[in-house]
Design a protein around this motif. Structure first.
Motif, PDB file in Angstrom:
ATOM      1  N   GLN A 132     -18.836 -16.313  11.300  1.00 47.72           N
ATOM      2  CA  GLN A 132     -17.871 -16.097  10.225  1.00 47.72           C
ATOM      3  C   GLN A 132     -16.450 -16.078  10.779  1.00 47.72           C
ATOM      4  N   ALA A 133     -15.512 -16.610  10.008  1.00 46.41           N
ATOM      5  CA  ALA A 133     -14.094 -16.567  10.376  1.00 46.41           C
ATOM      6  C   ALA A 133     -13.415 -15.430   9.629  1.00 46.41           C
ATOM      7  N   ARG A 134     -12.452 -14.818  10.296  1.00 43.60           N
ATOM      8  CA  ARG A 134     -11.671 -13.739   9.686  1.00 43.60           C
ATOM      9  C   ARG A 134     -10.202 -13.999  10.002  1.00 43.60           C
ATOM     10  N   ILE A 135      -9.371 -13.902   8.977  1.00 42.48           N
ATOM     11  CA  ILE A 135      -7.934 -14.042   9.143  1.00 42.48           C
ATOM     12  C   ILE A 135      -7.335 -12.640   9.065  1.00 42.48           C
ATOM     13  N   VAL A 136      -6.479 -12.308  10.027  1.00 45.46           N
ATOM     14  CA  VAL A 136      -5.900 -10.969  10.093  1.00 45.46           C
ATOM     15  C   VAL A 136      -4.379 -11.078  10.048  1.00 45.46           C
ATOM     16  N   ASP A 137      -3.788 -10.383   9.092  1.00 37.72           N
ATOM     17  CA  ASP A 137      -2.343 -10.213   9.034  1.00 37.72           C
ATOM     18  C   ASP A 137      -2.054  -8.745   9.252  1.00 37.72           C
ATOM     19  N   VAL A 138      -1.031  -8.457  10.033  1.00 37.18           N
ATOM     20  CA  VAL A 138      -0.695  -7.082  10.383  1.00 37.18           C
ATOM     21  C   VAL A 138       0.758  -6.827   9.992  1.00 37.18           C
ATOM     22  N   ARG A 139       0.952  -5.872   9.121  1.00 43.32           N
ATOM     23  CA  ARG A 139       2.314  -5.505   8.728  1.00 43.32           C
ATOM     24  C   ARG A 139       2.291  -4.068   8.226  1.00 43.32           C
ATOM     25  N   ALA A 140       3.257  -3.277   8.618  1.00 46.12           N
ATOM     26  CA  ALA A 140       3.381  -1.917   8.099  1.00 46.12           C
ATOM     27  C   ALA A 140       3.728  -1.999   6.615  1.00 46.12           C
ATOM     28  N   GLU A 141       3.102  -1.173   5.815  1.00 42.02           N
ATOM     29  CA  GLU A 141       3.310  -1.226   4.368  1.00 42.02           C
ATOM     30  C   GLU A 141       4.776  -1.041   3.998  1.00 42.02           C
ATOM     31  N   ASP A 142       5.495  -0.199   4.726  1.00 38.28           N
ATOM     32  CA  ASP A 142       6.909   0.023   4.406  1.00 38.28           C
ATOM     33  C   ASP A 142       7.798  -1.130   4.886  1.00 38.28           C
ATOM     34  N   ASP A 143       7.195  -2.133   5.527  1.00 37.24           N
ATOM     35  CA  ASP A 143       7.923  -3.309   5.995  1.00 37.24           C
ATOM     36  C   ASP A 143       7.542  -4.551   5.186  1.00 37.24           C
ATOM     37  N   MET A 144       6.978  -4.327   3.998  1.00 29.20           N
ATOM     38  CA  MET A 144       6.508  -5.437   3.165  1.00 29.20           C
ATOM     39  C   MET A 144       7.498  -5.680   2.016  1.00 29.20           C
ATOM     40  N   ASP A 145       8.122  -6.851   2.018  1.00 35.52           N
ATOM     41  CA  ASP A 145       8.964  -7.221   0.888  1.00 35.52           C
ATOM     42  C   ASP A 145       8.143  -8.084  -0.069  1.00 35.52           C
ATOM     43  N   GLU A 146       8.740  -8.492  -1.160  1.00 34.89           N
ATOM     44  CA  GLU A 146       8.019  -9.265  -2.174  1.00 34.89           C
ATOM     45  C   GLU A 146       7.480 -10.581  -1.613  1.00 34.89           C
ATOM     46  N   GLY A 147       8.270 -11.249  -0.790  1.00 40.27           N
ATOM     47  CA  GLY A 147       7.830 -12.510  -0.199  1.00 40.27           C
ATOM     48  C   GLY A 147       6.613 -12.341   0.701  1.00 40.27           C
ATOM     49  N   THR A 148       6.576 -11.235   1.437  1.00 38.24           N
ATOM     50  CA  THR A 148       5.428 -10.958   2.304  1.00 38.24           C
ATOM     51  C   THR A 148       4.185 -10.691   1.468  1.00 38.24           C
ATOM     52  N   TRP A 149       4.325  -9.883   0.420  1.00 41.78           N
ATOM     53  CA  TRP A 149       3.179  -9.625  -0.466  1.00 41.78           C
ATOM     54  C   TRP A 149       2.645 -10.935  -1.040  1.00 41.78           C
ATOM     55  N   GLU A 150       3.549 -11.802  -1.497  1.00 44.12           N
ATOM     56  CA  GLU A 150       3.137 -13.082  -2.075  1.00 44.12           C
ATOM     57  C   GLU A 150       2.416 -13.943  -1.039  1.00 44.12           C
ATOM     58  N   ALA A 151       2.913 -13.952   0.185  1.00 38.93           N
ATOM     59  CA  ALA A 151       2.271 -14.733   1.243  1.00 38.93           C
ATOM     60  C   ALA A 151       0.874 -14.187   1.539  1.00 38.93           C
ATOM     61  N   PHE A 152       0.720 -12.869   1.554  1.00 36.98           N
ATOM     62  CA  PHE A 152      -0.588 -12.265   1.821  1.00 36.98           C
ATOM     63  C   PHE A 152      -1.565 -12.544   0.688  1.00 36.98           C
ATOM     64  N   VAL A 153      -1.088 -12.528  -0.551  1.00 38.84           N
ATOM     65  CA  VAL A 153      -1.946 -12.849  -1.697  1.00 38.84           C
ATOM     66  C   VAL A 153      -2.382 -14.315  -1.625  1.00 38.84           C
TER      67      VAL A 153
END
Length: 156
Positions: A123-144
């Motif tokens: 199985q493949a797993r993709i991991v993104d790491v970001r502190a929640e307080d360092d998440m702007d709208e663009g980052t949320w959209e990219a993660f979605v």
């Protein structure tokens, strides 16, 4: 592949493209045509930031799992990398495995996930790491968008 198309629809398989480096050659294909690439064997798609004054804390971690150095760009990424390296189910880890390209309805977007991980099950797993307080709208959209692409091909 046909089962994936039925389960998630063809839209995501063609709406996203993966851009990666293999043997020094840049390749870009629709998600549906490239999801089976062994991303643990490709090269990172972008260099790590080392400049003085750059936010974060970049470096190299020697992974016992892959018997090589794996890059990270923050202490949080390094900590996640250490946890991945200690997980007995993890067989391979690659930083910055590909650019995920898509159009959000207004403009073209791209995102390079932090890690591609291959598990013992294959199985493949993709991991993104970001502190929640360092998440702007663009980052949320990219993660979605990344989650949507991963779901379309059965990646975690």
């Amino acid at each position: 592949m046909e089962a994936l198309s039925r389960a998630y629809g063809d839209e995501a398989l063609t709406a996203f493209e993966l851009d990666f480096l293999s043997n020094g050659e840049r390749r870009r294909h629709p998600l549906g045509a490239s999801w089976q690439v062994p991303f643990e064997a490709v090269e990172p798609v972008r260099p790590f930031r080392w400049d003085k004054g750059t936010p974060g804390f970049a470096g190299w971690y020697y992974s016992a799992t892959v018997r090589d150095h794996v890059g990270y760009e923050s202490w949080l990424e390094r900590d996640r990398l250490i946890l991945l390296d200690r997980d007995p189910q993890v067989r391979a880890i690659l930083a910055q495995p590909f650019w995920l390209h898509w159009h959000d309805g207004e403009r073209r977007r791209r995102h390079a996930p932090d890690y591609f991980v291959r598990l013992a099950t294959g199985q493949a797993r993709i991991v993104d790491v970001r502190a929640e307080d360092d998440m702007d709208e663009g980052t949320w959209e990219a993660f979605v968008a990344t989650q949507r692409a991963c779901s379309a091909v059965g990646w975690d």
